[in-house]
Design a protein around this motif. Structure first.
Motif, mmCIF file in Angstrom:
data_model
loop_
_atom_site.group_PDB
_atom_site.id
_atom_site.type_symbol
_atom_site.label_atom_id
_atom_site.label_comp_id
_atom_site.label_asym_id
_atom_site.label_seq_id
_atom_site.Cartn_x
_atom_site.Cartn_y
_atom_site.Cartn_z
ATOM 1 N N GLN A 1 32.906 38.645 32.657
ATOM 2 C CA GLN A 1 33.646 37.390 32.523
ATOM 3 C C GLN A 1 34.072 36.845 33.882
ATOM 4 N N VAL A 2 34.331 37.712 34.832
ATOM 5 C CA VAL A 2 34.718 37.276 36.175
ATOM 6 C C VAL A 2 33.477 37.087 37.043
ATOM 7 N N GLY A 3 32.646 38.114 37.120
ATOM 8 C CA GLY A 3 31.523 38.106 38.049
ATOM 9 C C GLY A 3 30.434 37.117 37.721
ATOM 10 N N ASN A 4 30.350 36.680 36.481
ATOM 11 C CA ASN A 4 29.326 35.711 36.110
ATOM 12 C C ASN A 4 29.839 34.278 36.139
ATOM 13 N N ARG A 5 30.928 34.056 36.850
ATOM 14 C CA ARG A 5 31.358 32.708 37.215
ATOM 15 C C ARG A 5 30.865 32.447 38.634
ATOM 16 N N VAL A 6 30.507 31.221 38.936
ATOM 17 C CA VAL A 6 29.908 30.925 40.237
ATOM 18 C C VAL A 6 30.852 31.266 41.384
ATOM 19 N N GLY A 7 32.158 31.124 41.158
ATOM 20 C CA GLY A 7 33.123 31.450 42.199
ATOM 21 C C GLY A 7 33.786 32.800 42.030
ATOM 22 N N GLY A 8 33.336 33.578 41.030
ATOM 23 C CA GLY A 8 33.922 34.897 40.792
ATOM 24 C C GLY A 8 35.403 34.851 40.493
ATOM 25 N N GLU A 9 35.874 33.749 39.863
ATOM 26 C CA GLU A 9 37.315 33.559 39.677
ATOM 27 C C GLU A 9 37.881 34.464 38.590
ATOM 28 N N ARG A 10 38.990 35.092 38.921
ATOM 29 C CA ARG A 10 39.754 35.848 37.938
ATOM 30 C C ARG A 10 40.648 34.893 37.139
ATOM 31 N N LEU A 11 41.234 35.410 36.057
ATOM 32 C CA LEU A 11 42.120 34.595 35.237
ATOM 33 C C LEU A 11 43.297 34.077 36.040
ATOM 34 N N SER A 12 43.750 34.848 37.022
ATOM 35 C CA SER A 12 44.894 34.453 37.842
ATOM 36 C C SER A 12 44.624 33.195 38.647
ATOM 37 N N VAL A 13 43.370 32.863 38.873
ATOM 38 C CA VAL A 13 42.995 31.653 39.603
ATOM 39 C C VAL A 13 42.753 30.494 38.644
ATOM 40 N N LEU A 14 42.418 30.809 37.401
ATOM 41 C CA LEU A 14 42.051 29.777 36.433
ATOM 42 C C LEU A 14 43.238 29.217 35.665
ATOM 43 N N VAL A 15 44.276 30.012 35.451
ATOM 44 C CA VAL A 15 45.444 29.559 34.686
ATOM 45 C C VAL A 15 46.714 29.911 35.440
ATOM 46 N N ASP A 16 47.821 29.297 35.035
ATOM 47 C CA ASP A 16 49.083 29.505 35.732
ATOM 48 C C ASP A 16 49.714 30.849 35.364
ATOM 49 N N PHE A 17 50.835 31.136 36.008
ATOM 50 C CA PHE A 17 51.491 32.431 35.867
ATOM 51 C C PHE A 17 51.941 32.686 34.423
ATOM 52 N N GLU A 18 52.498 31.658 33.769
ATOM 53 C CA GLU A 18 52.984 31.833 32.403
ATOM 54 C C GLU A 18 51.839 32.158 31.444
ATOM 55 N N ARG A 19 50.705 31.522 31.634
ATOM 56 C CA ARG A 19 49.555 31.800 30.772
ATOM 57 C C ARG A 19 48.982 33.189 31.043
ATOM 58 N N GLN A 20 49.092 33.646 32.250
ATOM 59 C CA GLN A 20 48.673 35.020 32.533
ATOM 60 C C GLN A 20 49.545 36.008 31.760
ATOM 61 N N LYS A 21 50.835 35.765 31.739
ATOM 62 C CA LYS A 21 51.741 36.635 30.980
ATOM 63 C C LYS A 21 51.404 36.581 29.495
ATOM 64 N N LEU A 22 51.146 35.370 29.019
ATOM 65 C CA LEU A 22 50.810 35.209 27.606
ATOM 66 C C LEU A 22 49.529 35.963 27.278
ATOM 67 N N ALA A 23 48.527 35.848 28.143
ATOM 68 C CA ALA A 23 47.254 36.529 27.915
ATOM 69 C C ALA A 23 47.433 38.045 27.867
ATOM 70 N N ALA A 24 48.250 38.572 28.764
ATOM 71 C CA ALA A 24 48.506 40.014 28.773
ATOM 72 C C ALA A 24 49.141 40.460 27.469
ATOM 73 N N ALA A 25 50.134 39.703 27.002
ATOM 74 C CA ALA A 25 50.796 40.049 25.744
ATOM 75 C C ALA A 25 49.827 39.952 24.570
ATOM 76 N N ALA A 26 48.914 38.983 24.628
ATOM 77 C CA ALA A 26 47.989 38.769 23.515
ATOM 78 C C ALA A 26 47.100 39.981 23.270
ATOM 79 N N ILE A 27 46.662 40.667 24.320
ATOM 80 C CA ILE A 27 45.806 41.842 24.097
ATOM 81 C C ILE A 27 46.618 43.124 23.931
#
Length: 621
Positions: free
Chosen positions: A395-421
């Motif tokens: 999911q990270v490496g097959n993006r052209v810029g190798g972007e992690r979730l931390s680069v794609l969404v804001d801090f609050e959404r990162q927290k939400l994503a962590a809680a979701a899994i």
């Protein structure tokens, strides 16, 4: 057919070194010893197509080639170690010499697995097995229970994701070889961590691939993205089935691994009456009785089929678990407004709800991406047969810029994503650095020596990204800087927003381990109540005595939800809007009250997560 476990590469038996190689269509075979002395030995062939010879007075390390055709010296397809890389000689390994310290280790129960995916080369500055060991204590303290290590089978050069491995059971020389890997596994067990290895049985890497020079390992009956498929059901397939089924036992026995994640099993084609997976199941049952600890096989599968984890008696593959890509797609598209460009079949809240309550989102529906109906229902499968994630190497490496979730969404959404899994009824997996919000890219990288192959990789990556309409080209996979930029910075976790994110993950994992409702994987005890772009994930313990209401708001605006009526009182145990979960130490709004009644209306702030547990004590009025 004989027991082929001992035929998987050279081994010691009664003070003799036994060399064996499968080449059923060859008339002769020579063993060339090249170090510490040079010697050529004619090998004898048996009725099953195996050439073998026995040598006395041999001590490791001994290096050798096989000669399947006159003048053509090649490494052993079942090599245990390639100290000089894919083109060099194979080396005899005496596995009995390693002094294990994990005699009391019994593996982690499947329901308690919390995976942490690691790429050895980019997890530390040194890029070795030994360099990982000092970080194990921190991972264990974070709450991780299992390392999932990307493939370590010998590949060309010193930089690769590992899916171009050429010798499936030879441990990468630049990482530290067999002993280095054993030291890491042994140390992980001392820290209470299981170790799962990612393996590739669907193809052999391009540079140094000599398998076809020995035997019919491949078949033209089926095609894969990497060329002809591995031969699991065509003429001479017995030897191929034996090779890969015994490779599983090899990792289990000689490396004390706790399981394997098997890459892209949907490209392992087998229409035989007794499937490859039935063969594996029988061998594994016998091995588990002998070793006295469970061994988990986890599939990456594009089939959306419950058969992957169902018993062989009902036509299943009998694997322990499989990755649940649908969960990632359903959640990610709702977190990142640009996500639907990548996953056009996702984007509805009902799909996320189905991912929680059933598993597969696509369970027979028409899918635009595939232009056909896809999948079958997984509603009856236990949640611990699925692995969920927000990020992984693909999911990270097959993006052209190798972007992690931390680069794609804001801090609050990162927290939400962590809680979701981590609050889900599934086995969660983090990608290295995710627990502290690592923002370094993770690119695709190689270090082949063949210029034509390097050119083909470069052109292939560009063509692959064209389909997604990217507005820039991917970095050159062969450029060493592409690899260097992919290394994580472990020290980030100590300060600022990264430390807040680390503490958030620790808190969620501790809650997961402590609360009985989060240890129940029965689908009948999972409910999702939708409220626009918000929802309540309602979970119960197996004895129904404990309940949890996990309240999520995926929108930027406040949302109203109602707590379940099954319990009269609810106690708040976690609120992402509290002061301690903000990098600047502030809170977005006044904290919600610590206690609430059933059916009470609760207002969630935008992109917030609040967790309530059932409280049997009366509320104060």
């Amino acid at each position: 057919m004989p027991d082929l476990m001992n035929f998987l590469g050279p081994h010691y038996e009664n003070q003799e070194a036994i060399f064996t190689v499968w080449a059923p269509e060859k008339e002769q075979m020579r063993l060339h010893i090249v170090a510490p002395e040079q010697k050529v030995i004619e090998m004898a062939k048996d009725e099953w197509g195996y050439f073998s010879t026995r040598l006395t007075g041999v001590n490791a390390p001994l290096q050798y080639y096989f000669e399947p055709e006159k003048g053509k010296k090649l490494p052993d397809p079942a090599s245990h170690y390639q100290p000089e890389g894919v083109h060099g000689p194979s080396q005899l390994v005496d596995h009995s010499r390693f002094e294990w310290q994990d005699a009391t280790w019994k593996n982690i129960p499947q329901k308690e697995l919390i995976f942490y995916e690691i790429h050895v080369g980019t997890f530390t500055p040194e890029g070795t097995f030994d360099a990982i060991i000092p970080r194990l204590k921190d991972l264990a303290e974070t709450g991780i229970t299992a390392l999932e290590i990307m493939p370590v089978s010998q590949f060309s050069g010193g930089r690769n994701w590992g899916y171009d491995g050429v010798f499936p059971i030879a441990v990468q020389n630049s990482y530290g070889g067999p002993d280095g890997f054993k030291r890491l596994i042994d140390a992980a067990h001392q820290h209470g961590l299981a170790v799962i290895l990612d393996v590739v049985f669907n193809h052999i890497g391009p540079e140094g691939n000599c398998f076809a020079d020995f035997g019919p390992y491949f078949t033209e009956k089926y095609r894969t993205p990497w060329g002809n498929a591995m031969n699991f059901d065509d003429a001479w397939s017995d030897g191929v089935r034996a090779y890969f089924s015994d490779a599983i036992m090899h990792w289990y026995q000689h490396y004390h691994l706790d399981g394997l994640r098997i890459d892209a099993i949907h490209t392992m084609f087998d229409n035989g009456a007794v499937s490859f997976w039935e063969l594996v199941s029988e061998k594994l049952k016998e091995a588990q009785q002998r070793f006295g600890r469970p061994f988990y096989l986890i599939a990456e599968s594009d089939l959306n089929s419950p058969r992957v984890v169902q018993p062989t008696a009902v036509g299943g593959y009998d694997l322990a678990a499989q990755w649940l890509d649908d969960f990632h797609h359903a959640l990610y598209v709702l977190l990142d407004k640009n996500g639907q460009e990548r996953y056009k079949d996702f984007g509805q809240m009902q799909q996320l709800a189905k991912a929680y309550t059933d598993g597969f989102v696509h369970s027979g529906e028409y899918v635009l991406f595939r232009q056909r109906r896809h999948g079958a229902s997984s509603a009856g499968l236990s949640g611990d047969t699925f692995v969920v994630f927000n990020q992984n190497h693909d999911q990270v490496g097959n993006r052209v810029g190798g972007e992690r979730l931390s680069v794609l969404v804001d801090f609050e959404r990162q927290k939400l994503a962590a809680a979701a899994i981590l609050l889900s009824p599934y086995l969660p997996m983090l990608f290295m650095g995710e627990e502290y919000g690592e923002d370094a890219p993770f690119f695709y990288f190689v270090s082949h020596s063949d210029p034509e192959l390097i050119r083909m990789v470069s052109e292939g990556r560009k063509k692959e990204f064209e389909a997604y309409g990217w507005d820039k080209e991917p970095p050159e996979a062969h450029d060493e800087q592409t690899f260097e930029k992919s290394k994580i910075d472990w020290n980030k976790r100590l300060t600022g927003k990264h430390n807040v994110m680390l503490r958030w993950h620790k808190t969620l994992i501790a809650l997961r381990k402590a609360h009985p409702a989060l240890g129940n994987f029965r689908k009948n005890d999972v409910r999702v109540n939708l409220a626009g772009n918000a929802f309540v994930l309602h979970r119960r313990s197996e004895d129904q005595a404990h309940e949890m209401a996990c309240c999520f708001n995926l929108s930027d605006s406040p949302a109203t939800i109602y707590l379940p009526e099954s319990k009269p009182h609810w106690k708040k145990v976690l609120d992402s809007q509290d002061q301690e979960w903000h990098p600047d130490g502030s809170s977005v709004t006044d904290a919600l009250p610590q206690n609430a009644r059933a059916s009470e209306m609760i207002t969630l702030e935008g992109t917030g997560v609040v967790v309530f547990v059932s409280n049997s004590r009366p509320l104060r009025t």
